[in-house]
Design a protein around this motif. Structure first.
Motif, PDB file in Angstrom:
ATOM      1  N   THR A  23     -45.660 -19.709  20.877  1.00 21.35           N
ATOM      2  CA  THR A  23     -44.638 -18.981  21.617  1.00 21.35           C
ATOM      3  C   THR A  23     -43.365 -18.857  20.800  1.00 21.35           C
ATOM      4  O   THR A  23     -43.024 -19.755  20.022  1.00 21.35           O
ATOM      5  CB  THR A  23     -44.333 -19.699  22.937  1.00 21.35           C
ATOM      6  N   SER A  25     -39.209 -16.912  20.830  1.00 26.54           N
ATOM      7  CA  SER A  25     -38.160 -16.287  21.618  1.00 26.54           C
ATOM      8  C   SER A  25     -37.622 -15.087  20.852  1.00 26.54           C
ATOM      9  O   SER A  25     -37.766 -15.014  19.632  1.00 26.54           O
ATOM     10  CB  SER A  25     -37.025 -17.280  21.909  1.00 26.54           C
ATOM     11  N   ASN A  77     -44.199 -13.049  24.602  1.00 30.55           N
ATOM     12  CA  ASN A  77     -43.920 -13.580  23.265  1.00 30.55           C
ATOM     13  C   ASN A  77     -44.867 -14.716  22.900  1.00 30.55           C
ATOM     14  O   ASN A  77     -44.451 -15.749  22.349  1.00 30.55           O
ATOM     15  CB  ASN A  77     -42.468 -14.073  23.168  1.00 30.55           C
TER      16      ASN A  77
END
Length: 125
Positions: A23, A25, A77
């Motif tokens: 993951t 951001s 994401n």
């Protein structure tokens, strides 16, 4: 700069399944191809799978082809590595890495600069 965080690693029985997540951001994630790599204790890091920025193409290492599936959800994401029919030799620390060039991930991953911290997968009999 893209920052990657892996999660999902744990102890699993031989023959079991597990899904790892990578993951990030920020909006840049959708522009990056992502590769999965693994490193077992005392061994060199090896390529596992890779996926293009838009979810294709996908590539797999010989030892996992047919058992592992890489996918992504750019809205979240996140890139996933779904692993099935796990074997003892799949035990390793799994890391994801990113680059805007999928070819770099496939052929020159030693030069990749964006890596996650890794998540450990243990496979027990």
């Amino acid at each position: 700069q893209l920052r990657l965080v892996e999660s999902g690693g744990r102890l699993v029985q031989t023959g079991g399944s597990l899904t790892l997540s990578c993951t990030s951001s920020g909006p840049a994630f959708k522009n990056f191809a992502i590769g999965w790599f693994r490193q077992a204790a005392g061994k060199e890091r090896k390529f596992v799978a890779a996926i293009g920025a838009i979810g294709r193409p996908t590539y797999y290492g010989d030892s996992v082809r047919g058992r592992f599936t890489v996918s992504r959800d750019n809205a979240k994401n996140t890139v996933y590595l779904h692993m099935t029919a796990l074997k003892s030799e799949d035990a390793a620390v799994y890391s994801c890495a990113g680059d805007t060039n999928l070819n770099t991930i496939m052929t020159n991953w030693g030069t990749l600069k964006i890596w996650g911290q890794g998540t450990p997968v243990t496979v027990s009999n």
